[in-house]
Scaffold this motif. Structure first.
Motif, PDB file in Angstrom:
ATOM      1  N   ILE A 169      32.927 -30.570 -31.377  1.00  0.00           N
ATOM      2  CA  ILE A 169      34.368 -30.245 -31.313  1.00  0.00           C
ATOM      3  C   ILE A 169      35.184 -31.523 -31.475  1.00  0.00           C
ATOM      4  N   HIS A 170      34.781 -32.547 -30.723  1.00  0.00           N
ATOM      5  CA  HIS A 170      35.501 -33.825 -30.748  1.00  0.00           C
ATOM      6  C   HIS A 170      35.532 -34.398 -32.166  1.00  0.00           C
ATOM      7  N   HIS A 171      34.368 -34.443 -32.817  1.00  0.00           N
ATOM      8  CA  HIS A 171      34.296 -35.071 -34.138  1.00  0.00           C
ATOM      9  C   HIS A 171      35.060 -34.264 -35.180  1.00  0.00           C
ATOM     10  N   LEU A 172      35.014 -32.934 -35.053  1.00  0.00           N
ATOM     11  CA  LEU A 172      35.718 -32.104 -36.031  1.00  0.00           C
ATOM     12  C   LEU A 172      37.220 -32.377 -35.983  1.00  0.00           C
ATOM     13  N   ILE A 173      37.777 -32.397 -34.755  1.00  0.00           N
ATOM     14  CA  ILE A 173      39.211 -32.665 -34.620  1.00  0.00           C
ATOM     15  C   ILE A 173      39.519 -34.081 -35.070  1.00  0.00           C
ATOM     16  N   LEU A 174      38.655 -35.025 -34.657  1.00  0.00           N
ATOM     17  CA  LEU A 174      38.871 -36.433 -34.990  1.00  0.00           C
ATOM     18  C   LEU A 174      38.953 -36.642 -36.495  1.00  0.00           C
ATOM     19  N   PHE A 175      37.967 -36.127 -37.220  1.00  0.00           N
ATOM     20  CA  PHE A 175      37.935 -36.405 -38.658  1.00  0.00           C
ATOM     21  C   PHE A 175      38.966 -35.577 -39.418  1.00  0.00           C
ATOM     22  N   SER A 176      39.257 -34.349 -38.924  1.00  0.00           N
ATOM     23  CA  SER A 176      40.297 -33.564 -39.597  1.00  0.00           C
ATOM     24  C   SER A 176      41.627 -34.301 -39.542  1.00  0.00           C
ATOM     25  N   LEU A 177      41.955 -34.837 -38.346  1.00  0.00           N
ATOM     26  CA  LEU A 177      43.232 -35.526 -38.203  1.00  0.00           C
ATOM     27  C   LEU A 177      43.224 -36.859 -38.916  1.00  0.00           C
ATOM     28  N   GLU A 178      42.068 -37.527 -38.932  1.00  0.00           N
ATOM     29  CA  GLU A 178      42.011 -38.850 -39.554  1.00  0.00           C
ATOM     30  C   GLU A 178      42.150 -38.730 -41.070  1.00  0.00           C
ATOM     31  N   ILE A 179      41.448 -37.765 -41.660  1.00  0.00           N
ATOM     32  CA  ILE A 179      41.489 -37.622 -43.114  1.00  0.00           C
ATOM     33  C   ILE A 179      42.737 -36.848 -43.532  1.00  0.00           C
ATOM     34  N   PHE A 180      43.100 -35.824 -42.731  1.00  0.00           N
ATOM     35  CA  PHE A 180      44.411 -35.174 -42.829  1.00  0.00           C
ATOM     36  C   PHE A 180      44.669 -34.589 -44.212  1.00  0.00           C
ATOM     37  N   SER A 181      43.667 -33.964 -44.794  1.00  0.00           N
ATOM     38  CA  SER A 181      43.858 -33.381 -46.104  1.00  0.00           C
ATOM     39  C   SER A 181      42.871 -32.224 -46.262  1.00  0.00           C
ATOM     40  N   ILE A 182      43.387 -31.030 -46.610  1.00  0.00           N
ATOM     41  CA  ILE A 182      42.517 -29.864 -46.698  1.00  0.00           C
ATOM     42  C   ILE A 182      41.591 -29.977 -47.902  1.00  0.00           C
ATOM     43  N   SER A 183      42.027 -30.715 -48.933  1.00  0.00           N
ATOM     44  CA  SER A 183      41.212 -30.789 -50.146  1.00  0.00           C
ATOM     45  C   SER A 183      39.948 -31.606 -49.921  1.00  0.00           C
ATOM     46  N   LYS A 184      39.892 -32.351 -48.802  1.00  0.00           N
ATOM     47  CA  LYS A 184      38.694 -33.156 -48.544  1.00  0.00           C
ATOM     48  C   LYS A 184      37.862 -32.543 -47.429  1.00  0.00           C
ATOM     49  N   VAL A 185      37.832 -31.191 -47.375  1.00  0.00           N
ATOM     50  CA  VAL A 185      37.161 -30.512 -46.257  1.00  0.00           C
ATOM     51  C   VAL A 185      35.664 -30.813 -46.248  1.00  0.00           C
ATOM     52  N   ILE A 186      35.064 -31.013 -47.415  1.00  0.00           N
ATOM     53  CA  ILE A 186      33.640 -31.331 -47.485  1.00  0.00           C
ATOM     54  C   ILE A 186      33.359 -32.670 -46.810  1.00  0.00           C
ATOM     55  N   LEU A 187      34.224 -33.652 -47.100  1.00  0.00           N
ATOM     56  CA  LEU A 187      34.071 -34.979 -46.500  1.00  0.00           C
ATOM     57  C   LEU A 187      34.193 -34.891 -44.981  1.00  0.00           C
ATOM     58  N   ILE A 188      35.168 -34.073 -44.507  1.00  0.00           N
ATOM     59  CA  ILE A 188      35.361 -33.917 -43.059  1.00  0.00           C
ATOM     60  C   ILE A 188      34.095 -33.359 -42.425  1.00  0.00           C
ATOM     61  N   LEU A 189      33.550 -32.279 -43.020  1.00  0.00           N
ATOM     62  CA  LEU A 189      32.371 -31.643 -42.437  1.00  0.00           C
ATOM     63  C   LEU A 189      31.161 -32.571 -42.483  1.00  0.00           C
ATOM     64  N   GLN A 190      31.055 -33.309 -43.596  1.00  0.00           N
ATOM     65  CA  GLN A 190      29.941 -34.235 -43.758  1.00  0.00           C
ATOM     66  C   GLN A 190      29.988 -35.319 -42.677  1.00  0.00           C
ATOM     67  N   LYS A 191      31.166 -35.914 -42.499  1.00  0.00           N
ATOM     68  CA  LYS A 191      31.302 -36.959 -41.484  1.00  0.00           C
ATOM     69  C   LYS A 191      31.040 -36.394 -40.097  1.00  0.00           C
ATOM     70  N   THR A 192      31.594 -35.178 -39.820  1.00  0.00           N
ATOM     71  CA  THR A 192      31.384 -34.559 -38.516  1.00  0.00           C
ATOM     72  C   THR A 192      29.907 -34.377 -38.236  1.00  0.00           C
ATOM     73  N   LEU A 193      29.181 -33.852 -39.209  1.00  0.00           N
ATOM     74  CA  LEU A 193      27.766 -33.547 -39.007  1.00  0.00           C
ATOM     75  C   LEU A 193      26.968 -34.817 -38.740  1.00  0.00           C
ATOM     76  N   PHE A 194      27.072 -35.794 -39.638  1.00  0.00           N
ATOM     77  CA  PHE A 194      26.212 -36.974 -39.519  1.00  0.00           C
ATOM     78  C   PHE A 194      26.594 -37.847 -38.326  1.00  0.00           C
ATOM     79  N   SER A 195      27.912 -38.107 -38.164  1.00  0.00           N
ATOM     80  CA  SER A 195      28.321 -38.900 -37.009  1.00  0.00           C
ATOM     81  C   SER A 195      27.999 -38.153 -35.723  1.00  0.00           C
ATOM     82  N   GLY A 196      28.133 -36.822 -35.750  1.00  0.00           N
ATOM     83  CA  GLY A 196      27.845 -36.006 -34.571  1.00  0.00           C
ATOM     84  C   GLY A 196      26.403 -36.165 -34.144  1.00  0.00           C
ATOM     85  N   ILE A 197      25.472 -36.083 -35.090  1.00  0.00           N
ATOM     86  CA  ILE A 197      24.049 -36.223 -34.758  1.00  0.00           C
ATOM     87  C   ILE A 197      23.782 -37.588 -34.131  1.00  0.00           C
TER      88      ILE A 197
END
Lengths: 168, 273
Positions: free
Chosen positions: A122-150
């Protein structure tokens, strides 16, 4: 009681320093960093004043933002997981939490893993969504969330195992 | 009235959550729209001091590579110097470029960052060293960024690796101008957009600063062209370029002050009025 307060202050300060001086500069594979400072929110005593808890989480996030020049993204995600923590606690620990008998030193590893996993993602998803702040980069957000999360979850589990004092 | 107070007391946790969450959202949006955060930045004595004391230790680990860079720069400057000496016997004085003055200050990057989409660095020079916002920051190899906020001893640098920044650049061989932007993916590659279709671009061309913005001097190297294509409307080129600078390894930087910037801005404001 005093030992609880002092141990939390020490934890706050040491986690902030470890995060900004070491963990934010790991850049594994170019962009993967663990965010272990959420351990402060994870390990905050269960019996607490929720207002104070949310306020301290905000303070923790804001300190991170000051150090990392990120506006308010850490503060927002910290406040959110602090507010959502009781729900996650109930889901992960069930009866133990409801009877107000649990201590983080003496819980099963499986339940602890579920608990940290949910909070970290939850923390990483909110963090990266707000940091990247662009819906067109949703893949990048999910990718960062997943790997940094692990990475975060692995380190958090390791740290809790190493520093937990077994009362046996 | 009683009911309102009761409502507040009953939902105080939720209200506090909403208040703090909204506050952090405001900070976030502020940092995205002005790309300068007024209150939340690392150029204060606490965070600057922590980074500075850490940098005092970590600077030793990069001594070898920094010496290498320094030696390369010395080599380059020596070659310039010796080649200039040969022309000394001519009496020609270039009166056009005579009045241009840039003042350089050497600083040290004490916090580097290149993984986020909006990267901000911290440099150990501040108001006491007469640094002001919008000064350019370069290394011996290429440009780094622009000064944002500052305190007495520290200043933040808005990196070129920042999706909100845009710097005017041109092809070295011709005078075709474009804007340098970053797509947020690789810290080695940037994009030059809005380059006129007529420009003779080839792979391997050098891109330098244009000198239009009066932040950077004309002709500071940026990178080389690795790929180029026309944009969707087929009017302008989109050029991918490889930076000369290794943005992941920056230690010593030069902060550039354009001494004529006041005159230039006054002139431009006079025209607009």
């Amino acid at each position: 009681m005093n030992s609880v307060i002092s141990s939390n202050i020490t934890r706050f300060l040491s986690l902030v320093l470890i995060q900004v001086l070491i963990c934010s500069h790991i850049n594994f594979l170019g962009y993967i960093n663990p965010y272990i400072y959420i351990l402060f929110i994870v390990l905050f005593p269960v019996k607490n004043n929720r207002l104070l808890f949310i306020f301290f989480s905000f303070l923790l996030g804001l300190t991170m933002d000051l150090f990392l020049d990120s506006g308010g993204v850490h503060a927002a995600s910290c406040v959110f997981i602090a507010y959502a923590r009781p729900v996650v606690l109930k889901f992960a620990f069930g009866m133990q939490y409801e009877h107000q008998t649990m201590k983080f030193n003496a819980v099963e590893l499986g339940a602890m893993l579920t608990y940290i996993t949910i909070l970290a993602f939850i923390h990483h998803l909110i963090l990266f969504s707000l940091e990247i702040f662009s819906i067109s980069k949703v893949i990048l957000i999910l990718q960062k969330t997943l790997f940094s999360g692990i990475f975060t979850i692995l380190l958090c589990i390791l740290i809790t195992i190493i520093f937990s004092r077994k009362m046996k | 009235m009683q009911q309102i107070i009761n409502f507040i007391l009953r939902n105080k946790t939720f209200l506090l959550f909403l208040l703090l969450f909204a506050l952090s959202l405001v900070f976030t949006i502020q940092s995205h729209s002005y790309h300068k955060s007024k209150f939340i930045n690392s150029a204060n004595f606490l965070t600057g001091g922590v980074y500075n004391s850490m940098n005092n230790i970590s600077v030793y680990f990069s001594l070898k590579s920094q010496n290498q860079i320094l030696a390369e720069e010395n080599n380059h400057l020596k070659s310039l110097l010796f080649n200039a000496e040969n022309k000394k016997d001519s009496t020609y004085i270039d009166s056009v470029s005579y009045g241009k003055k840039y003042k350089l200050t050497t600083g040290s990057i004490i916090k580097n960052s290149y993984t986020a989409t909006d990267n901000v660095l911290l440099v150990n020079k501040g108001r006491k060293d007469s640094i002001k916002p919008d000064f350019g920051v370069i290394t011996s190899k290429g440009i780094v960024g622009i000064i944002g906020e500052m305190s007495n001893n520290y200043a933040t640098v808005i990196s070129i690796l920042n999706t909100t920044s845009s710097i005017s650049a041109r092809l070295k061989t011709t005078n075709h101008i474009g804007s340098l932007v970053w797509d947020g993916k690789s810290p080695n590659k940037m994009q030059l957009i809005d380059v006129e279709k007529a420009a003779p671009v080839t792979e391997g061309d050098t891109i330098v600063t244009s000198g239009r913005s009066s932040i950077f001097p004309k002709g500071v190297p940026i990178g080389t062209v690795i790929r180029f294509k026309l944009d969707e409307a087929e009017n302008y080129y989109e050029i991918d370029l490889l930076l000369f600078n290794d943005m992941t390894n920056i230690e010593y930087v030069h902060i550039i002050e354009n001494m004529d910037i006041e005159e230039i801005t006054n002139l431009l404001n006079g025209i607009n009025e």
